[in-house]
Design a protein around this motif. Structure first.
Motif, PDB file in Angstrom:
ATOM      1  N   PHE A 142      41.432  41.195  36.392  1.00 32.80           N
ATOM      2  CA  PHE A 142      42.091  40.723  35.168  1.00 32.80           C
ATOM      3  C   PHE A 142      41.329  39.537  34.587  1.00 32.80           C
ATOM      4  CE2 PHE A 142      45.604  43.009  37.100  1.00 32.80           C
ATOM      5  CZ  PHE A 142      46.175  43.620  36.010  1.00 32.80           C
ATOM      6  N   GLY A 143      40.785  38.709  35.490  1.00 29.85           N
ATOM      7  CA  GLY A 143      39.999  37.560  35.057  1.00 29.85           C
ATOM      8  C   GLY A 143      38.770  38.001  34.276  1.00 29.85           C
ATOM      9  N   LEU A 144      38.052  38.965  34.843  1.00 29.40           N
ATOM     10  CA  LEU A 144      36.853  39.460  34.167  1.00 29.40           C
ATOM     11  C   LEU A 144      37.204  40.058  32.813  1.00 29.40           C
ATOM     12  CD1 LEU A 144      34.825  41.104  37.069  1.00 29.40           C
ATOM     13  CD2 LEU A 144      34.441  38.909  35.917  1.00 29.40           C
ATOM     14  N   PHE A 145      38.289  40.828  32.808  1.00 26.70           N
ATOM     15  CA  PHE A 145      38.766  41.430  31.565  1.00 26.70           C
ATOM     16  C   PHE A 145      39.086  40.341  30.538  1.00 26.70           C
ATOM     17  CE2 PHE A 145      42.801  42.263  29.327  1.00 26.70           C
ATOM     18  CZ  PHE A 145      42.404  43.283  28.473  1.00 26.70           C
ATOM     19  N   GLY A 146      39.815  39.336  30.993  1.00 21.63           N
ATOM     20  CA  GLY A 146      40.187  38.245  30.091  1.00 21.63           C
ATOM     21  C   GLY A 146      38.970  37.472  29.608  1.00 21.63           C
ATOM     22  N   PHE A 147      38.022  37.271  30.505  1.00 17.41           N
ATOM     23  CA  PHE A 147      36.792  36.559  30.138  1.00 17.41           C
ATOM     24  C   PHE A 147      36.036  37.326  29.061  1.00 17.41           C
ATOM     25  CE2 PHE A 147      32.225  35.719  30.927  1.00 17.41           C
ATOM     26  CZ  PHE A 147      32.228  34.353  30.645  1.00 17.41           C
ATOM     27  N   GLY A 226      55.496  32.438  40.122  1.00 18.09           N
ATOM     28  CA  GLY A 226      54.876  32.110  41.397  1.00 18.09           C
ATOM     29  C   GLY A 226      53.414  32.531  41.421  1.00 18.09           C
ATOM     30  N   ARG A 227      53.165  33.706  40.870  1.00 24.90           N
ATOM     31  CA  ARG A 227      51.807  34.248  40.825  1.00 24.90           C
ATOM     32  C   ARG A 227      50.907  33.337  39.974  1.00 24.90           C
ATOM     33  NH1 ARG A 227      49.902  40.038  40.789  1.00 24.90           N
ATOM     34  NH2 ARG A 227      47.925  39.592  41.832  1.00 24.90           N
ATOM     35  N   ILE A 228      51.407  32.916  38.827  1.00 23.43           N
ATOM     36  CA  ILE A 228      50.608  32.073  37.924  1.00 23.43           C
ATOM     37  C   ILE A 228      50.287  30.736  38.598  1.00 23.43           C
ATOM     38  CG2 ILE A 228      50.590  30.849  35.698  1.00 23.43           C
ATOM     39  CD1 ILE A 228      50.397  33.906  35.558  1.00 23.43           C
ATOM     40  N   ILE A 229      51.264  30.191  39.313  1.00 18.72           N
ATOM     41  CA  ILE A 229      51.043  28.913  39.983  1.00 18.72           C
ATOM     42  C   ILE A 229      49.996  29.056  41.087  1.00 18.72           C
ATOM     43  CG2 ILE A 229      52.137  27.175  41.470  1.00 18.72           C
ATOM     44  CD1 ILE A 229      54.702  27.590  39.944  1.00 18.72           C
ATOM     45  N   ALA A 230      49.995  30.227  41.745  1.00 17.26           N
ATOM     46  CA  ALA A 230      49.170  30.372  42.940  1.00 17.26           C
ATOM     47  C   ALA A 230      47.753  30.892  42.688  1.00 17.26           C
ATOM     48  CB  ALA A 230      49.886  31.301  43.927  1.00 17.26           C
ATOM     49  N   GLU A 231      47.559  31.633  41.584  1.00 19.38           N
ATOM     50  CA  GLU A 231      46.257  32.271  41.378  1.00 19.38           C
ATOM     51  C   GLU A 231      45.151  31.269  41.068  1.00 19.38           C
ATOM     52  OE1 GLU A 231      45.041  35.164  41.767  1.00 19.38           O
ATOM     53  OE2 GLU A 231      46.883  36.271  42.234  1.00 19.38           O
ATOM     54  N   THR A 232      43.940  31.566  41.527  1.00 18.48           N
ATOM     55  CA  THR A 232      42.798  30.726  41.149  1.00 18.48           C
ATOM     56  C   THR A 232      41.733  31.510  40.384  1.00 18.48           C
ATOM     57  OG1 THR A 232      41.941  31.112  43.361  1.00 18.48           O
ATOM     58  CG2 THR A 232      42.908  28.959  42.925  1.00 18.48           C
ATOM     59  N   ALA A 233      41.243  32.596  40.992  1.00 24.36           N
ATOM     60  CA  ALA A 233      40.075  33.299  40.448  1.00 24.36           C
ATOM     61  C   ALA A 233      40.231  33.615  38.968  1.00 24.36           C
ATOM     62  CB  ALA A 233      39.838  34.575  41.241  1.00 24.36           C
ATOM     63  N   ILE A 234      41.383  34.196  38.619  1.00 24.04           N
ATOM     64  CA  ILE A 234      41.569  34.650  37.245  1.00 24.04           C
ATOM     65  C   ILE A 234      41.484  33.478  36.259  1.00 24.04           C
ATOM     66  CG2 ILE A 234      44.082  34.575  37.587  1.00 24.04           C
ATOM     67  CD1 ILE A 234      44.349  36.713  35.461  1.00 24.04           C
ATOM     68  N   PHE A 235      41.971  32.303  36.687  1.00 29.15           N
ATOM     69  CA  PHE A 235      41.971  31.162  35.760  1.00 29.15           C
ATOM     70  C   PHE A 235      40.642  30.403  35.779  1.00 29.15           C
ATOM     71  CE2 PHE A 235      46.647  31.595  36.705  1.00 29.15           C
ATOM     72  CZ  PHE A 235      46.882  32.327  35.543  1.00 29.15           C
TER      73      PHE A 235
END
Ligand SMILES: Nc1ncnc2c1ncn2[C@@H]1O[C@H](COP(=O)(O)OP(=O)(O)O)[C@@H](O)[C@H]1O
Ligand SMILES: [Mg+2]
Lengths: 306, 259
Positions: A142-147, A226-235
């Motif tokens: 999702f990160g790559l997609f968003g990038f 919870g997911r948003i708080i915990a994720e790193t790679a995508i952000f």
């Protein structure tokens, strides 16, 4: 052998079998119990370790000053707390209407629409499968997609907006699926009662079905939080990593999880990474407690069994 | 029994209802007189519920249902009536009490609100009136803000009746409304039906012969043929159907020899 002695013997056998069964049961009980203890011990160990390490650096100053940057990892974590909050709010604002709307369509309208047309039926099936698959896709994808889409193609840059759009895509499958489940558990008889009073389908959905499904829907949203708080790679690839406070949604920023990651990997301030991690863990624990309480309240209000 | 009152509420002509290819009802023609209770009796699966749902077009909500023939209300085919108007004027009570998970007040006010009533004063009046009509007001007037789900089964069913009355219907369809209730609650519902029929036309499906005999003025007996298609065996005044049935089948059913 008389019938009686036979039955006495078989009774004795039964008793022995019963004893053996009981022994097995006790053994099984002990195994399950030990596994449970081991799992809990592991969790407490990790959480306890992070908290005890973390609390050595946590003080008011740590919480209220912003990171100073550099390899020494000077400064506190104030901006990362606020940025996390911004990102969560923006992401939920984007993802909730989309996710709940999609679930309402899938549960309340899709069947009827598919009946009329093979093409729509195919589309709905594709959407369902898509949601299933997306739920299992690693967040960095999702990160790559968003990038590619938001950061580069739409020229939104590393920003709260790029990050929350990508984050919304990440948690949409969760919200859609939990909302779908919640909507499906609303008894058909509620819909019938409402329609039989002459209420329209939309009125029925917005006034009976959605309120009844609310606890389940809220659970899905909080899982997303919870997911948003915990994720790193995508952000990392959409929000960037600026430790300044974002002033608009077009600014880059750094969440707590990102801060832990960058402190641990790019600075010597491992103790501050632990401090930030402790706050992160506390946030997640508080969030979970809050949701438990909220969902119990909502359920009680709806079922009237308070 | 008011046989003088021969105004008709519904005229059903050659009604047939299909689930896909399965014919659940065939060639039903009968009249429903106004402001009396008509009971529908017959063995399980003979199409009583299907028949009842034809009056407020709830069958239309079920996938792959098709209907032939006509149901005429007053002088208009109900297929030409606006669906909202039809369902406002033809209320329905279901087999299991199904109050919304809302307060007692909000349950009764649901219909009027759905039809645009916003004035709190007007809603309060409608709620009190409907609950009074449904013989529930005295029991709940101090707990209107409590959840409806906390009421007993019998109270819930009377609440559902109040909820239906709140949109001022002139017909009430009841599908075995007491089958999930205890005998006392059942009697209360039956008493209520006697009260309500002064102003409403009531069509009630029931499994219970005594109930049909006690509570209804007209009775229609349904049965199903070898293809499981439901058909009307006979109908008429309850006193007549129960004491001098025209068909042997009716007599057998009423006396409990089958079904
Ligand atoms: N939604 C449905 N889809 C397909 N068949 C149905 C449906 N509802 C009822 N039927 C069939 O129609 C027949 C009549 O059912 P119903 O009207 O419920 O009978 P009753 O109320 O007299 O027991 C039964 O054979 C039943 O299986
Ligand atoms: Mg039935």
């Amino acid at each position: 052998m008389t019938v009686e002695t036979e039955s006495v013997i078989s009774l004795a056998k039964n008793k022995r079998n019963l004893k053996r069964k009981n022994a097995n049961q006790v053994l099984g009980y002990i195994v399950v119990w030990l596994c449970g203890i081991a799992a809990l011990a592991m969790v407490f160990w990790i959480v306890g370790y992070v908290l005890s390490q973390g609390f050595q650096v946590i003080n008011l100053e740590f919480l209220t000053t912003r990171p100073a940057g550099g390899v020494s990892g000077e400064g506190g974590m104030s901006t990362t707390i606020v940025t996390t909050l911004y990102l969560v709010i923006l992401t939920i604002v984007i993802a909730t209407p989309l996710g709940v709307g999609a679930a309402v369509y899938l549960v309340e309208y899709a069947e009827e629409a598919s009946r009329g047309s093979k093409f729509i039926k195919l589309l709905v099936a594709a959407a369902r499968t898509g949601v299933e698959i997306l739920a299992g896709v690693p967040s960095i994808i999702f990160g790559l997609f968003g990038f590619a889409l938001f950061v580069l193609y739409m020229k939104l840059g590393f920003s709260l907006l790029s990050a929350s759009l990508s984050g919304a895509a990440l948690i949409l499958p969760t919200i859609i699926r939990t909302s779908e489940e919640a909507l499906k558990t609303v008894p058909q008889s509620y819909r019938q009662a409402s329609l039989s009073l002459g209420a329209t389908k939309w009125h029925t959905i917005s006034n009976v079905v959605l309120p009844t499904a609310l606890p389940g829907i809220v659970t899905g949203i909080v899982l997303g939080v919870g997911r948003i708080i915990a994720e790193t790679a995508i952000f990392w690839v959409t929000l960037g990593g600026s430790y300044f406070l974002p002033e608009t949604i077009m600014n880059s920023g750094r969440t707590m999880a990102l801060h832990v990651y960058s402190l641990a990997s790019e600075t010597r301030a491992f103790d501050k990474a632990m401090g930030t991690a402790a706050i992160l863990i506390i946030t997640i624990i508080v969030l979970n407690l809050a949701i438990n309480l909220l969902s119990r309240r909502l359920t009680a209000r709806i079922t009237g069994k308070s | 029994m008011s046989s003088e009152n021969n105004r008709l509420k519904f005229k059903i002509e050659n009604l047939e209802v299909f689930y896909d290819d399965f014919r659940a009802l065939k060639g039903i023609s009968l009249d429903i007189p106004e402001n009396v209770v008509t009971s529908i009796i017959g063995p399980s699966g003979c199409g009583k519920s299907t028949f009842l749902r034809a009056f407020n077009r709830m069958n239309d909500l079920i996938p792959n249902v098709s209907t032939r023939g006509s149901v005429i209300k007053g002088s208009e085919d109900i297929r030409k009536t606006d669906i909202v108007d039809l369902r406002k004027s033809v209320g329905m009570i279901f087999q299991r009490p199904n109050p919304f998970p809302k307060s007692i007040f909000d349950n009764v006010a649901y219909g009027p609100r759905a039809h645009g009533q916003k004035s709190m004063a007007a809603l309060e009046e409608i709620v009190e009136q409907s609950l009074t009509h449904a013989a529930l007001w005295d029991e709940v007037k101090d707990t209107l803000n409590k959840s409806a789900l906390a009421l007993s089964g019998g109270q819930q069913q009377r609440l559902c009746i109040a909820r239906a009355l709140a949109v001022s219907p002139d017909v009430l369809l009841m599908d075995e409304p007491a089958s999930a209730l205890d005998p006392i609650a059942t009697l209360r519902i039956e008493d209520l039906i006697q009260e309500l029929k002064k102003e409403l036309t009531i069509i009630i499906v029931t499994h219970n012969m005594q109930q049909a005999a006690r509570a209804s003025d007209y009775t229609a007996f349904f049965n199903m043929d070898e293809d499981r298609a439901g058909y009307l065996v006979e109908w008429g005044q309850t006193s007549k159907v129960f004491t001098f049935p025209e068909k042997k089948l009716t007599e057998d059913y009423i006396s409990g020899r089958f079904g």
